[in-house]
Design an enzyme around this catalytic site. Structure first.
Site, short mmCIF file in Angstrom:
data_model
loop_
_atom_site.label_atom_id
_atom_site.label_comp_id
_atom_site.label_asym_id
_atom_site.label_seq_id
_atom_site.Cartn_x
_atom_site.Cartn_y
_atom_site.Cartn_z
N LYS A 238 0.84 -1.21 0.00
CA LYS A 238 0.00 0.00 0.00
C LYS A 238 0.87 1.25 0.00
O LYS A 238 0.60 2.22 -0.70
CB LYS A 238 -0.89 0.03 1.26
CG LYS A 238 -2.34 -0.32 1.00
CD LYS A 238 -3.19 0.06 2.21
CE LYS A 238 -4.55 -0.59 2.18
NZ LYS A 238 -5.35 -0.30 3.38
N ASP B 140 -10.21 3.90 4.63
CA ASP B 140 -11.11 2.84 5.05
C ASP B 140 -11.92 2.45 3.82
O ASP B 140 -12.30 3.31 3.03
CB ASP B 140 -12.03 3.29 6.19
CG ASP B 140 -12.70 2.09 6.86
OD1 ASP B 140 -12.04 1.03 6.96
OD2 ASP B 140 -13.87 2.19 7.26
P1 IMP Z 1 -9.80 -2.06 4.98
O1 IMP Z 1 -10.09 -0.74 4.33
O2 IMP Z 1 -8.39 -2.50 4.74
O3 IMP Z 1 -10.24 -2.08 6.41
O4 IMP Z 1 -10.70 -3.13 4.18
C1 IMP Z 1 -11.93 -3.58 4.65
C2 IMP Z 1 -12.42 -4.81 3.92
O5 IMP Z 1 -13.12 -4.44 2.73
C3 IMP Z 1 -11.33 -5.79 3.43
O6 IMP Z 1 -10.97 -6.70 4.42
C4 IMP Z 1 -12.05 -6.49 2.29
O7 IMP Z 1 -12.88 -7.49 2.79
C5 IMP Z 1 -12.92 -5.39 1.72
N1 IMP Z 1 -12.25 -4.72 0.60
C6 IMP Z 1 -11.77 -3.44 0.55
N2 IMP Z 1 -11.20 -3.18 -0.65
C7 IMP Z 1 -11.31 -4.32 -1.37
C8 IMP Z 1 -10.89 -4.69 -2.68
O8 IMP Z 1 -10.28 -3.93 -3.45
N3 IMP Z 1 -11.20 -5.95 -3.06
C9 IMP Z 1 -11.84 -6.84 -2.27
N4 IMP Z 1 -12.24 -6.55 -1.04
C10 IMP Z 1 -11.98 -5.29 -0.58
#
Ligand code: IMP
Length: 206
Positions: free
Chosen positions: A12, A69
């Site tokens: 990231k 997020d």
């Molecule tokens: P965070 O923003 O890293 O907390 O992501 C939250 C959750 O959203 C992740 O664990 C995935 O389950 C889902 N998510 C977010 N972005 C993606 C993506 O690009 N592909 C698939 N799942 C996603």
């Protein structure tokens, strides 16, 4: 200037560094700044969570901070799983279990529209913040397909295509994705602001 990024994920960090493309800004991960608090993502919206993370870290470190997020919203489920995307099927976090639960909840449902949402927040050490939002519309497939990516990628088919995100290479997905859209918008909206911070002309995101 140093910009703290609310992630321990080297991938990231690199992606954000490449897209922001600001040589005067040194991006540092939370791993490189000891003693930062863990931030609980207990907000009811993506904006709340991103702002909470960015503001908490900016205040604690006395640095400008960037946090994101993201998650998936299914239209027929009133926006579920939303902010609960990561832990939709409970702990421990399991992508296959999350996908299975989503497909189960949509069994027999014809409206399969869904969208990915990514909110990025930028906060200054005084606790002021701004946000940008990136969206990617699509639909939920009838069964998981593909092995690339992570999370809900195997069940998400972006608008205008027949392949799931998990059936695409990373570059094709990034061109379409909510995260790519949010990062490009962040670059457009915040480049001048960050240059001002680096030059000492700007001290607050307010
Ligand atoms: P965070 O923003 O890293 O907390 O992501 C939250 C959750 O959203 C992740 O664990 C995935 O389950 C889902 N998510 C977010 N972005 C993606 C993506 O690009 N592909 C698939 N799942 C996603």
């Amino acid at each position: 200037m140093r910009l703290l990024l609310a992630t321990r994920n080297a991938h990231k960090l690199r992606e954000i560094r490449e897209i922001l493309d600001l040589p005067e800004v040194e991006l540092i991960g939370t791993d490189e700044w000891p003693g930062l608090p863990e931030v609980e993502e207990d907000g009811l919206t993506f904006v709340e969570n991103a702002v909470k993370k960015a503001v908490t870290l900016a205040r604690a470190a006395g640095l400008w901070a960037l946090a994101d997020d993201s998650g998936l919203e299914a239209q027929a489920l009133g926006g579920e799983p939303g902010v609960y995307s990561a832990r939709y099927a409970g702990e421990p976090v399991s992508y296959p279990a999350n996908n299975a639960k989503l497909l189960d909840r949509l069994a027999g449902v014809t409206d399969r529209r869904a969208r990915f949402v990514c909110v990025i927040a930028l906060a200054s050490p005084d606790g002021a913040s701004r946000t940008v939002t990136g969206l990617c519309g699509g639909r939920i497939s009838l069964a998981p397909r593909g092995a690339n990516g992570f999370g809900y990628d195997p069940v998400f088919v972006p608008d205008g295509l027949d392949r799931t995100f998990a059936e695409m290479d990373a570059e094709s997905k990034n061109r379409l994705s909510h995260r790519g859209a949010a990062l490009r918008q962040a670059r457009e909206e915040w480049r001048e602001l960050l240059r001002g911070v680096a030059a000492g002309r700007v001290t607050s995101a307010a």
